[in-house]
Design a protein around this motif. Sequence first.
Motif, PDB file in Angstrom:
ATOM      1  N   ALA A   1      -1.861   3.426  -7.737  1.00  0.00           N
ATOM      2  CA  ALA A   1      -2.271   4.424  -6.573  1.00  0.00           C
ATOM      3  C   ALA A   1      -2.816   5.615  -7.507  1.00  0.00           C
ATOM      4  O   ALA A   1      -2.052   6.007  -8.510  1.00  0.00           O
TER       5      ALA A   1
ATOM      6  N   THR B   1       4.097  -1.028   3.601  1.00  0.00           N
ATOM      7  CA  THR B   1       3.840   0.310   3.112  1.00  0.00           C
ATOM      8  C   THR B   1       4.807   1.202   2.800  1.00  0.00           C
ATOM      9  O   THR B   1       5.897   1.244   3.559  1.00  0.00           O
TER      10      THR B   1
ATOM     11  N   ARG C   1       0.605  -1.186  -0.087  1.00  0.00           N
ATOM     12  CA  ARG C   1       0.059  -0.045  -0.241  1.00  0.00           C
ATOM     13  C   ARG C   1       0.885   1.221   0.056  1.00  0.00           C
ATOM     14  O   ARG C   1       1.960   1.150   0.132  1.00  0.00           O
TER      15      ARG C   1
ATOM     16  N   ASN D   1       3.093  -7.887   4.538  1.00  0.00           N
ATOM     17  CA  ASN D   1       2.455  -6.540   3.876  1.00  0.00           C
ATOM     18  C   ASN D   1       3.629  -5.503   3.944  1.00  0.00           C
ATOM     19  O   ASN D   1       4.367  -5.520   4.910  1.00  0.00           O
TER      20      ASN D   1
ATOM     21  N   THR E   1      -3.767   4.202   1.073  1.00  0.00           N
ATOM     22  CA  THR E   1      -4.273   3.126   0.180  1.00  0.00           C
ATOM     23  C   THR E   1      -4.486   1.979   0.879  1.00  0.00           C
ATOM     24  O   THR E   1      -4.169   1.534   1.883  1.00  0.00           O
TER      25      THR E   1
ATOM     26  N   PHE F   1      -4.375  -2.288   1.129  1.00  0.00           N
ATOM     27  CA  PHE F   1      -3.260  -3.314   0.635  1.00  0.00           C
ATOM     28  C   PHE F   1      -3.617  -3.796  -0.577  1.00  0.00           C
ATOM     29  O   PHE F   1      -4.943  -4.181  -0.628  1.00  0.00           O
ATOM     30  N   LYS F   2      -2.946  -4.055  -1.611  1.00  0.00           N
ATOM     31  CA  LYS F   2      -3.243  -4.701  -2.692  1.00  0.00           C
ATOM     32  C   LYS F   2      -2.385  -5.902  -2.965  1.00  0.00           C
ATOM     33  O   LYS F   2      -0.988  -5.739  -2.654  1.00  0.00           O
TER      34      LYS F   2
END
Length: 234
Positions: A161, A211, A137, A209, A170, A172-173
């Motif tokens: 984004a 960032t 994200r 994840n 945003t 998480f993708k």
Amino acid sequence: MKYLQLFILFTITLTITSSCEKNDAVIPQLTSVNVVHAVINASAIKVNTTGSNITYTSYTDSIRFGAFKLYSLVASDATPLSIVASSDTTKPLFNAELFTSAGEMYSLYLTGQYPQADTVWVREEMSNYTDSLIGIRFVNLSPNSNAIKVNIKGNATQLEANNLGYKQITAFKQYAAKTTNPNYQFEVRDAATSTLLTSFTLSYTRFHNHTLVIKGLTGVTGTNAISVFSVAPY
């Protein structure tokens, strides 16, 4: 003999009572807060989680600009947190009592330009990846930027984004995480003009994840120039 028996009985009763009291001890419920430092012109910050005054000159724990640290705190509807710049510990950049729940994870993003600080507070909802996937994200912490957009290098038409304003983040993708592709190269652009502002290569950790924090100022060079850093995967 009778008095001896009574004494032994009293001692046993006292021991059992003491044992029961020990078993009733309250174990504090913990929460996690990840503090992210993106305040321009604040070279390092110090975080006080005690709820009491501390002597910052002898307090060596700090977070440099463009970095982060995870803290474990006692969960409460009034968890104390105070943050100062190491250059002037008499004036808090942030001072608040936070509502936190046991077992939860939160992120506190500090941005703005010293001596002022803006904040973004996020209660995290993480995904667990069992396949060869990661989550990525983006958060825009560049105070003077226009809305931005992000694309993977070589594919400017597919946006990761778009129209991401200051202090916006945003979701998480999911991205593929295969040995044949150990990193992703992202380009950050002005959303209106498509001007390239900065780029960043993420060498990721699989199943986690990530960032990507966009910090700094547009139109300048040096330490405060717009750039990207990654917050540790979790």
